[in-house]
Design a protein around this motif. Structure first.
Motif, PDB file in Angstrom:
ATOM      1  N   HIS A 241      -7.193   7.711   2.435  1.00  0.00           N
ATOM      2  CA  HIS A 241      -7.183   6.252   2.263  1.00  0.00           C
ATOM      3  C   HIS A 241      -8.033   5.752   1.098  1.00  0.00           C
ATOM      4  CE1 HIS A 241      -5.646   6.702   6.386  1.00  0.00           C
ATOM      5  NE2 HIS A 241      -4.974   5.605   6.121  1.00  0.00           N
ATOM      6  N   THR A 242      -8.757   6.682   0.467  1.00  0.00           N
ATOM      7  CA  THR A 242      -9.625   6.277  -0.638  1.00  0.00           C
ATOM      8  C   THR A 242      -8.795   5.761  -1.811  1.00  0.00           C
ATOM      9  OG1 THR A 242     -11.332   7.822   0.039  1.00  0.00           O
ATOM     10  CG2 THR A 242     -11.430   7.061  -2.243  1.00  0.00           C
ATOM     11  N   GLY A 243      -9.216   4.653  -2.365  1.00  0.00           N
ATOM     12  CA  GLY A 243      -8.522   4.069  -3.512  1.00  0.00           C
ATOM     13  C   GLY A 243      -7.495   3.017  -3.122  1.00  0.00           C
ATOM     14  N   PHE A 244      -7.142   2.950  -1.834  1.00  0.00           N
ATOM     15  CA  PHE A 244      -6.121   1.983  -1.410  1.00  0.00           C
ATOM     16  C   PHE A 244      -6.706   0.589  -1.161  1.00  0.00           C
ATOM     17  CE2 PHE A 244      -3.771   5.896  -0.541  1.00  0.00           C
ATOM     18  CZ  PHE A 244      -2.492   5.550  -0.946  1.00  0.00           C
ATOM     19  N   LYS A 245      -8.022   0.511  -1.062  1.00  0.00           N
ATOM     20  CA  LYS A 245      -8.680  -0.780  -0.791  1.00  0.00           C
ATOM     21  C   LYS A 245      -8.050  -1.509   0.396  1.00  0.00           C
ATOM     22  CE  LYS A 245     -10.662  -1.585  -5.347  1.00  0.00           C
ATOM     23  NZ  LYS A 245     -10.472  -0.177  -5.841  1.00  0.00           N
ATOM     24  N   ILE A 246      -7.915  -0.783   1.481  1.00  0.00           N
ATOM     25  CA  ILE A 246      -7.343  -1.360   2.701  1.00  0.00           C
ATOM     26  C   ILE A 246      -8.368  -2.306   3.327  1.00  0.00           C
ATOM     27  CG2 ILE A 246      -6.637  -0.765   5.070  1.00  0.00           C
ATOM     28  CD1 ILE A 246      -5.431   1.823   3.700  1.00  0.00           C
TER      29      ILE A 246
ATOM     30  N   VAL B 106     -11.125   4.321   7.006  1.00  0.00           N
ATOM     31  CA  VAL B 106      -9.874   3.832   6.428  1.00  0.00           C
ATOM     32  C   VAL B 106     -10.062   2.599   5.536  1.00  0.00           C
ATOM     33  CG1 VAL B 106      -7.653   2.757   7.025  1.00  0.00           C
ATOM     34  CG2 VAL B 106      -8.412   4.804   8.255  1.00  0.00           C
ATOM     35  N   VAL B 107     -10.884   1.635   6.005  1.00  0.00           N
ATOM     36  CA  VAL B 107     -10.951   0.367   5.271  1.00  0.00           C
ATOM     37  C   VAL B 107     -12.005   0.369   4.174  1.00  0.00           C
ATOM     38  CG1 VAL B 107     -10.109  -0.963   7.249  1.00  0.00           C
ATOM     39  CG2 VAL B 107     -12.565  -0.742   6.854  1.00  0.00           C
ATOM     40  N   TYR B 108     -11.742  -0.482   3.167  1.00  0.00           N
ATOM     41  CA  TYR B 108     -12.648  -0.704   2.036  1.00  0.00           C
ATOM     42  C   TYR B 108     -13.097   0.616   1.403  1.00  0.00           C
ATOM     43  CZ  TYR B 108     -12.488  -5.274   4.143  1.00  0.00           C
ATOM     44  OH  TYR B 108     -12.044  -6.448   4.680  1.00  0.00           O
ATOM     45  N   ARG B 109     -12.095   1.494   1.128  1.00  0.00           N
ATOM     46  CA  ARG B 109     -12.396   2.785   0.500  1.00  0.00           C
ATOM     47  C   ARG B 109     -11.852   2.786  -0.915  1.00  0.00           C
ATOM     48  NH1 ARG B 109     -16.218   5.821   2.765  1.00  0.00           N
ATOM     49  NH2 ARG B 109     -16.280   5.363   4.967  1.00  0.00           N
TER      50      ARG B 109
ATOM     51  N   HIS C 131       0.828  -1.213   0.000  1.00  0.00           N
ATOM     52  CA  HIS C 131       0.000   0.000   0.000  1.00  0.00           C
ATOM     53  C   HIS C 131       0.866   1.269   0.000  1.00  0.00           C
ATOM     54  CE1 HIS C 131      -3.758  -2.053   0.454  1.00  0.00           C
ATOM     55  NE2 HIS C 131      -3.432  -2.603   1.613  1.00  0.00           N
ATOM     56  N   PHE C 132       2.128   1.109   0.398  1.00  0.00           N
ATOM     57  CA  PHE C 132       3.011   2.277   0.556  1.00  0.00           C
ATOM     58  C   PHE C 132       3.964   2.449  -0.625  1.00  0.00           C
ATOM     59  CE2 PHE C 132       1.460   1.098   4.677  1.00  0.00           C
ATOM     60  CZ  PHE C 132       1.270   2.294   5.354  1.00  0.00           C
ATOM     61  N   ARG C 133       3.725   1.665  -1.695  1.00  0.00           N
ATOM     62  CA  ARG C 133       4.609   1.674  -2.853  1.00  0.00           C
ATOM     63  C   ARG C 133       4.823   3.090  -3.398  1.00  0.00           C
ATOM     64  NH1 ARG C 133       2.193  -2.768  -6.100  1.00  0.00           N
ATOM     65  NH2 ARG C 133       0.732  -1.059  -6.451  1.00  0.00           N
ATOM     66  N   ASP C 134       3.755   3.840  -3.504  1.00  0.00           N
ATOM     67  CA  ASP C 134       3.858   5.179  -4.106  1.00  0.00           C
ATOM     68  C   ASP C 134       3.812   6.294  -3.059  1.00  0.00           C
ATOM     69  OD1 ASP C 134       3.873   3.998  -6.657  1.00  0.00           O
ATOM     70  OD2 ASP C 134       1.677   3.873  -6.648  1.00  0.00           O
TER      71      ASP C 134
ATOM     72  N   SER D 201      -8.143  14.453   5.390  1.00  0.00           N
ATOM     73  CA  SER D 201      -8.959  13.645   6.297  1.00  0.00           C
ATOM     74  C   SER D 201      -8.612  12.165   6.094  1.00  0.00           C
ATOM     75  CB  SER D 201     -10.439  13.866   6.017  1.00  0.00           C
ATOM     76  OG  SER D 201     -10.807  13.187   4.831  1.00  0.00           O
ATOM     77  N   MET D 202      -8.905  11.379   7.104  1.00  0.00           N
ATOM     78  CA  MET D 202      -8.612   9.945   7.027  1.00  0.00           C
ATOM     79  C   MET D 202      -9.296   9.313   5.813  1.00  0.00           C
ATOM     80  SD  MET D 202      -6.599   8.635   9.321  1.00  0.00           S
ATOM     81  CE  MET D 202      -5.596  10.014   8.850  1.00  0.00           C
ATOM     82  N   GLN D 203     -10.526   9.734   5.582  1.00  0.00           N
ATOM     83  CA  GLN D 203     -11.288   9.160   4.473  1.00  0.00           C
ATOM     84  C   GLN D 203     -10.630   9.513   3.135  1.00  0.00           C
ATOM     85  OE1 GLN D 203     -15.489   9.669   5.129  1.00  0.00           O
ATOM     86  NE2 GLN D 203     -15.968   9.172   3.017  1.00  0.00           N
ATOM     87  N   GLU D 204     -10.271  10.799   2.964  1.00  0.00           N
ATOM     88  CA  GLU D 204      -9.624  11.233   1.708  1.00  0.00           C
ATOM     89  C   GLU D 204      -8.304  10.502   1.479  1.00  0.00           C
ATOM     90  OE1 GLU D 204     -10.866  15.916   1.132  1.00  0.00           O
ATOM     91  OE2 GLU D 204      -9.441  15.401   2.699  1.00  0.00           O
TER      92      GLU D 204
END
Lengths: 276, 149
Positions: B101-106, B146-149, B65-68, B96-99
């Motif tokens: 983490h969006t797109g990371f599919k955590i 954070v998750v499933y965003r 998840h931290f590649r980029d 924001s936490m939501q912004e």
């Protein structure tokens, strides 16, 4: 049975400890009927350490020894996705002073519906069922039970409150069970005069002194279907040590009230669980 | 008789748990002031974040998840966030936490792993259990953002 367990345990020990992602102790222990929970109450938590898209297997053995009876349980289980839990448990009930013994099998299924134990305001909520069947039906019918098999359905809610008690995390659980069982079903299900489901309330509270060490109390309301002897509510106090993500040990003191006419049944509870 | 006294014991235990709950509810705000100090102030929080970065780097479940990710910037923002959350003299300047983490599919497993790493790092730094729990209790509700965003 003991040899099988030892064989299974040594097989599991020889495997790499492929534990899942869940936080230590959040799979709970395994209760006497095979569901993840405390000692006598099933919780909403799913057994083992499998988080999303992970699976885990577990085996457990536990023993309840009170004044005139001994209950030995042995079971295996599996869980997937922190959502599904399956368990198969054999209960062996020894009537130490009356004489005789009997065996009952419990098939358990649990599904995590909503909430996350640690992460949501909503408690973790799960629904479960336990299908129980006697291996020899003499005793249940002799004491006036209607059936030698039955199904319990329960709804459980569990939540961890961070730093709630002197900085320690607190787990609270409430379970409502619909059941016809007499003394877990060990004395059969229902009676000639009462063969309807009863709603029973069960609860647990535990304080995590450390992430891997819990002390707690439990209460389990019981129906009173049989004419020949009173059945009373159960209680216990326990200490659980989650040694690592593979092994946990629980010891407790139980008060099972009156069983089959013998009053003040109190004694110990011991449980060992292995999960991978 | 015995059963009755045990029932009384159980009841009194329940009442004492309730009492402690209510009392600790009242004292929560006063202990929050000290959380920043209990985490070791700015040096302690930097050490927690650095420890966490090492754990992330060694965890194949989440490192991708931290590649980029711009790691120095991520480090700075996480330090700011933990400092502000624990009552320290900082202001979190990130999204924001939501912004963020969006797109990371955590996944839940990813989140669980990060929590375990944080617990391990804090324990290694001898941060008291009560302070660890307090911080975890502040971070846990972020799960939904954070998750499933």
């Amino acid at each position: 049975m003991k040899a099988l367990f030892i064989a299974l345990l040594s097989l599991l020990l020889s495997l790499p400890a492929a534990a899942g992602s869940k936080i230590i102790a959040t799979g709970g222990s395994t209760s006497i009927e095979g569901a993840a929970g405390g000692g006598i109450v099933p919780w909403a938590v799913i057994n083992g350490y499998a988080s999303s898209d992970q699976w885990s297997v577990n085996s457990f053995t536990s023993r309840v020894g009170v004044d005139d009876f001994t209950l030995q349980n042995f079971g295996i289980g599996a869980s997937y996705n922190n959502q599904w839990e399956l368990s198969l448990t054999r209960q062996k009930f020894n009537l130490d002073t009356i004489g005789g013994d009997l065996q009952q099998d419990v098939f358990g299924l649990k599904y995590h519906i909503a909430g996350e134990l640690l992460y949501s305001d909503l408690p973790q909520i799960s629904i479960g069922l336990q299908y129980k069947k006697h291996r020899n039906s003499g005793l249940p019918f002799a004491v006036g039970a209607k059936n030698d098999s039955g199904t319990d359905v329960y709804l459980a809610a569990s939540k961890v409150y961070f730093a709630a008690v002197a900085g320690r995390n607190l787990l609270l659980n409430a379970t409502v069970r619909a059941t016809k069982a007499n003394q877990l079903g060990l004395l059969g299900f229902g009676s000639a005069s009462d063969n309807s489901y009863h709603y029973m309330f069960e609860s647990s509270a535990a304080i995590l002194l450390r992430p891997d060490l819990a002390i707690g109390i439990e209460f389990r309301q019981k129906p009173n279907n049989l004419a020949f002897a009173d059945e009373q509510h159960w209680r216990d106090i326990f200490v659980g040590w989650f040694i690592n993500q593979n092994f946990s040990l629980v010891g407790g003191y139980v008060d099972l009230g009156s069983i089959a006419g013998l009053t003040q049944q109190q004694g110990y509870y011991l449980a060992l669980e292995a999960t991978f | 008789m015995k059963a009755t006294s045990f029932s009384g014991l159980w009841l009194s235990l329940c009442i004492s748990v309730m009492a402690v709950l209510i009392l600790s509810g009242c004292s929560q705000t006063s202990t929050k002031d000290h959380l920043y100090q209990q985490l070791g102030s700015s040096a302690g929080i930097e050490k927690i974040v650095d420890g966490l970065l090492v754990e992330i780097e060694q965890d194949p479940q989440i490192v991708h998840h931290f590649r980029d990710t711009d790691i120095p910037r991520f480090r700075k923002l996480l330090i700011e966030q933990l400092c502000e959350l624990s009552g320290g003299p900082c202001k979190y300047t990130g999204a924001s936490m939501q912004e963020s983490h969006t797109g990371f599919k955590i996944t839940q497993a990813d989140f669980d792993n990060l929590v375990r790493h944080l617990m391990k790092v804090m324990t290694a730094q001898n941060i008291p259990i009560a302070a660890q729990n307090q911080l975890l209790g502040m971070l846990a509700p972020m799960y939904g953002d954070v998750v499933y965003r």
